[in-house]
Design an enzyme around this catalytic site. Structure first.
Site, PDB file in Angstrom:
ATOM      1  N   SER A   1       0.886  -1.190   0.104  1.00 39.18           N
ATOM      2  CA  SER A   1       0.201   0.091   0.017  1.00 39.18           C
ATOM      3  C   SER A   1       0.792   1.215  -0.235  1.00 39.18           C
ATOM      4  O   SER A   1       2.136   1.208   0.453  1.00 39.18           O
ATOM      5  CB  SER A   1      -0.722   0.147   1.291  1.00 39.18           C
ATOM      6  OG  SER A   1      -0.125   0.360   2.246  1.00 39.18           O
ATOM      7  N   ASP A   2       0.250   2.367  -0.469  1.00 43.04           N
ATOM      8  CA  ASP A   2       1.146   3.534  -0.275  1.00 43.04           C
ATOM      9  C   ASP A   2       0.929   3.855   1.079  1.00 43.04           C
ATOM     10  O   ASP A   2      -0.081   3.362   1.882  1.00 43.04           O
ATOM     11  CB  ASP A   2       0.456   4.697  -1.208  1.00 43.04           C
ATOM     12  CG  ASP A   2       1.240   5.866  -1.468  1.00 43.04           C
ATOM     13  OD1 ASP A   2       2.324   6.051  -0.731  1.00 43.04           O
ATOM     14  OD2 ASP A   2       1.071   6.674  -2.274  1.00 43.04           O
ATOM     15  N   CYS A   3       1.846   4.652   1.756  1.00 42.70           N
ATOM     16  CA  CYS A   3       2.037   4.575   3.188  1.00 42.70           C
ATOM     17  C   CYS A   3       0.626   5.164   3.980  1.00 42.70           C
ATOM     18  O   CYS A   3       0.237   6.568   3.546  1.00 42.70           O
ATOM     19  CB  CYS A   3       3.266   5.319   3.448  1.00 42.70           C
ATOM     20  SG  CYS A   3       4.830   4.466   2.671  1.00 42.70           S
TER      21      CYS A   3
ATOM     22  N   SER B   1      -2.273   4.013   3.736  1.00 40.78           N
ATOM     23  CA  SER B   1      -3.248   4.059   2.746  1.00 40.78           C
ATOM     24  C   SER B   1      -4.655   3.493   3.651  1.00 40.78           C
ATOM     25  O   SER B   1      -5.937   3.699   3.528  1.00 40.78           O
ATOM     26  CB  SER B   1      -3.088   3.142   1.499  1.00 40.78           C
ATOM     27  OG  SER B   1      -2.704   3.953   0.542  1.00 40.78           O
TER      28      SER B   1
END
Ligand code: NAG
Ligand code: NAG
Ligand code: NAG
Ligand code: NAG
Ligand code: NAG
Ligand code: NAG
Ligand code: NAG
Ligand code: NAG
Length: 804
Positions: free
Chosen positions: A319-321, A323
């Protein structure tokens, strides 16, 4: 990346990191980390186990005679639920009980090994032992070279430095780069990180850069892709339809991208598909935004079905951080509580959470019955298989000897310079003013907010560079430099420094104006609202140009296009160069181009729009095609038919190239079997509609259907140079909403003055001649299409005929 918590937590994390690095810890299975020069050891080193009081022979996951799949299963099966949960966040704690050390998954290498996020929990960092790494040009500049082998070579150099730093305990093995989102809108703040607006170019860049990072020479064609060795692991991000950062208050963590299936397949997913299928990337990162109402990291269709299913990812999805937190707090997705969100993300196929929601809530999510523990097992298997392939468990003899000398080597610094030279785009050269002749120039006025650019040249996701060569450094090799900044800073709030700049231009033999944008204007979390040069830069340029004694060369540093129509049309400005953000050696490359030590051959990877374009449509409107009912023009060269400052693919050189057609395919005959059915297509009213408009590309035997073209490129000027030969395809006429044209192949070639070179292309019908219809089908249309080489220099009609 970068999170909303970043600024708040910055100091806290900086403190804990230092603490962790300096304090021998018995809580983890790692050896004391106080001596940062120590070599990283691999997990299954028998002495590690005996140090821990364990016998390695008891652990099947360390038995190299077993296949990775069995070893990884053994490892995961030994863990308790709590131990498992601790390993699915970016800072995996390890399981000392069974000899598994901690591992930090987060490292970045967008254009060189980076320490971005060091305040948080990033594995890569610089200090006295490794003070810096080679900072290559930002991807938008490197892309402008249109040179696939350069893209790969940079990936190889970066992964060599990464491995060397890893050996020294200064880097991880998993890098969350490259960023391959298509630049759909010219205002996007992150264009610098990307390969531009064309999905095919973006995909080609992704494949080559990823192969450069990942591939271990000689093992590229390993049969079992789940055991293919890796130099380092790359990650294509941000999946998908992510290209609004913060535009007039609409930010990425709240944005819901409304995207048609047609645009999804044709534009937004295409580079990711190429990255996974052709690049065999080991990771894909889902993005912050929602797509059609669903957060991408919780969307089983996007993750499980497409990336893992259709494209067959061999690796992990991250995941993008933060998310998952974004899903709950910002998107308010389904009014989820943390356990619900964690369960949905796990079920959707998200293996690793950059953040701490998985590690905090997966435990209770399982015990509450919201998700099966087996979903966590699956995630862990994906993760540890990648670490096995990286030699994390067994070591990597091939890379063991890399060390300090392999970081910032002369060879890599030369490659960074070469990349900047290849990426520089010559936009204007009135009366062949360039190259300047050094024997005719004694003094040079080097003027502008970027005249002494250093950090501006390396953009974002940069590390600490080995060194900088600024424009004034570069130009001082060719003459005496009179430096005037002209503006206080890039934003150029007032005219107070223009007069001294004009004075300098009045006395120098030539004037170089170095202006443009920087991270204060286009950046992550910062989209532009217009396409102009900031503040008083335009006044600076015009006033200097009108008073300058010698020729005026305008150099633009920017990622996105700027409306410099005023300079293009100003006869007092003889030449214009776009340098992008050219990396640590940018100043050297620019000076080499201006003085003709290098003949520029780069091409714009973005359309440079007139400023009015930004007023014609909101950034939040996702469709690529024009929306006539709202008066929105199309996006990118494929769908925008209006006037521009400079077109996609534009770029001049100091020589002239002519093209002659050598040979080409005139028609493509497809013999249809009884299982291939005709598909309907919409045609513009009054156009000819063939009896069998199209067939499904999935029904075609791809290898059997290619068209060829060969051209001879002649260098008719008097300087050696390189040319980017671009091949566009235009679908048979009359099909409504088809792209105006689309790039299907390109090659950068070098041709000596007076010489010529033949270049051939073979276009596969499945990959190059298809169009995606509004239903989301990928179709091969019949009828008369057109292959165009260069800007209409060679145009070849091609008939596509279906026969029963
Ligand atoms: C760190 O390790 C290296 C190599 O093992 C050794 O030569 C050096 O003396 C050590 N430095 C410190 C400060 O312990
Ligand atoms: C493309 O890049 C490769 C690798 O850096 C380089 O050797 C080659 O000269 C470049 N091609 C051209 C035409 O510039
Ligand atoms: C996980 O859940 C169990 C049972 O509810 C509990 O005993 C344990 O402390 C939890 N572990 C963590 C790390 O929260
Ligand atoms: C173009 O350059 C030539 C040679 O330097 C010069 O003689 C001529 O005046 C220039 N033409 C214009 C229009 O500036
Ligand atoms: C150029 O920038 C560097 C780095 O910021 C600085 O050290 C140097 O003094 C500047 N040079 C001039 C001439 O201002
Ligand atoms: C003009 O800009 C310079 C440089 O940013 C700054 O030092 C100065 O105070 C500004 N002057 C005025 C009048 O705002
Ligand atoms: C350009 O596109 C617009 C928007 O769809 C359309 O109205 C116009 O007719 C097109 N112009 C040309 C010259 O094709
Ligand atoms: C290239 O061709 C143009 C147009 O024919 C001509 O004006 C120009 O002088 C040529 N430039 C070079 C470098 O040969």
């Amino acid at each position: 990346m970068a999170t909303k918590l970043s600024i708040l937590l910055c100091f806290f994390f900086a403190f804990t990191l230092t603490f962790a690095r300096n304090t021998p810890s018995t809580a983890t299975a790692d050896k004391p980390t106080s001596n940062v020069t120590r070599k990283n050891t691999h997990v299954c080193d028998p002495s590690r186990f005996s140090d821990l009081g364990l016998d390695m022979k008891d652990f099947a996951f360390c038995d190299p005679s077993l296949p990775y799949e069995i070893r990884v299963k053994d490892l995961v099966d030994r863990m308790t639920l709590n131990e498992k949960v601790d390993q699915i966040g970016d800072t995996a704690t390890g399981v000392p009980r069974i000899g598994l050390p901690k591992y930090e998954w987060w490292s970045e290498a967008l254009h060189g090994v980076s320490n971005v996020g060091q305040w948080n929990s990033v594995a890569s960092f610089f200090d006295d032992v490794v003070p810096g790494a080679t900072s290559f040009p930002t991807p938008i500049t490197t892309t402008a070279s249109f040179n696939q082998s350069l893209w790969k070579k940079i990936g190889q150099a970066v992964s060599t430095e990464a491995r060397a730093m890893h050996n020294l305990g200064h880097a991880g093995l998993t890098f969350w780069s490259p960023n391959i989102n298509v630049v759909r809108d010219p205002r996007w703040g992150r264009a610098l990180e990307t390969p531009g607006e064309d999905p095919y170019v973006v995909g080609e860049y992704a494949v080559n850069y990823v192969r450069g990072l990942q591939d271990v020479e000689g093992t590229e064609n390993t049969q079992d892709l789940n055991s293919r060795p890796l130099k380092v692991a790359a990650c294509c991000k941000h999946y998908a339809a992510y290209d609004v950062d913060n535009w007039l208050g609409v930010d990425r963590t709240h944005f819901d991208a409304r995207v048609t299936e047609q645009d999804m397949k044709e534009t937004f997913l295409k580079p990711f598909e190429m990255c996974v299928k052709d690049g065999d990337v080991t990771s894909v990162m889902c993005s912050y935004n929602k797509v059609n109402g669903v957060p991408t990291c919780a969307d089983p269709k996007l993750l499980k079905d497409i990336v893992r299913g259709e494209w067959n990812l061999h690796g992990y999805i991250v995941s993008d951080c933060d998310s998952i937190e974004v899903m709950i707090d910002d998107h308010k997705w389904l009014n989820d509580n943390p356990e619900d969100a964690v369960a949905q993300a796990l079920k959707a196929g998200l293996d690793l959470d950059c953040g701490n929601y998985y590690t905090k809530y997966a435990n209770s999510s399982v015990t509450m019955g919201k998700v099966k523990e087996a979903e966590i097992d699956k995630a862990l298997k994906n993760l540890y298989t990648v670490l096995m392939r990286l030699g994390f468990f067994d070591g990597s003899p091939k890379f063991e000897n890399l060390g300090k000398d392999d970081v910032c080597s002369n060879e890599h610094i030369e490659l960074a310079t070469e990349a900047a030279r290849e990426g520089i785009v010559l936009l204007k050269n009135f009366n062949s003013t360039l190259p300047l002749k050094s024997n005719e120039i004694n003094t040079l006025a080097v003027i502008g907010p970027h005249a002494n650019a250093t950090s501006a040249m390396i953009g974002n996701y940069a590390g600490v560079p080995c060194q900088f060569t600024s424009p004034i450094d570069g130009f001082s090799k060719y003459g005496e430099v009179i430096y005037e900044v002209g503006c206080g800073e890039t934003i150029c709030k007032n005219e107070s420094l223009i007069y001294p700049a004009v004075k300098a231009a009045k006395k120098a033999d030539a004037t170089i104006l170095v202006v443009g944008l920087d991270l204060s204007i286009e950046a992550e979390s910062l989209d532009r609202v217009d396409l102009l040069l900031p503040g008083f830069q335009t006044q600076l340029i015009n006033q200097v140009a009108s008073e300058s004694k010698g020729p005026v060369i305008l150099v633009i540093m920017s990622a996105g296009g700027v409306d410099i129509g005023f300079a293009r049309d100003n006869p007092n400005i003889q030449a214009i160069i776009w340098a992008g953000y050219p990396g640590q050696e940018g100043g050297r490359a620019i000076a080499d181009v201006v003085f003709g030590k290098y003949n520029p051959g780069g091409r714009l990877p973005l359309t440079w729009h007139e400023n009015g374009y930004a007023e014609m449509l909101p950034m939040t409107s996702m469709p690529l095609r024009p929306v006539d009912s709202l008066g929105y023009p199309g996006r990118t060269y494929k769908f925008f038919n209006g006037s521009t400052v400079y077109t996609f693919g534009y770029g001049l050189t100091y020589t002239n190239f002519t093209y002659n057609l050598v040979s080409s395919t005139k028609s493509l005959h497809v013999k249809l079997n009884k299982f291939q059915h005709c598909r309907d297509l919409n045609y513009i009213e009054g156009s000819y509609k063939p009896p069998c408009p199209a067939i499904l590309i999935d029904d075609l035997k791809c290898d059997d259907h290619t068209i060829k073209v060969e051209v001879e490129v002649q260098n008719v000027g008097n300087m050696d140079g390189s040319d980017v030969v671009m091949v566009y395809w235009t679908a048979p006429s009359g099909i409504s909403e088809a792209p105006i044209k689309q790039l299907v192949a390109f090659k950068r070639i070098f041709v000596a003055a007076g010489g010529s070179k033949k270049v051939g292309f073979e276009l596969n019908a499945c990959k190059s001649l298809g169009i995606v219809d509004f239903r989301g089908y990928n179709l091969l249309p019949s009828g008369g299409g057109k292959m165009v080489v260069g800007d209409d220099l060679v145009s070849i009609p091609v008939q596509i005929l279906f026969e029963r």
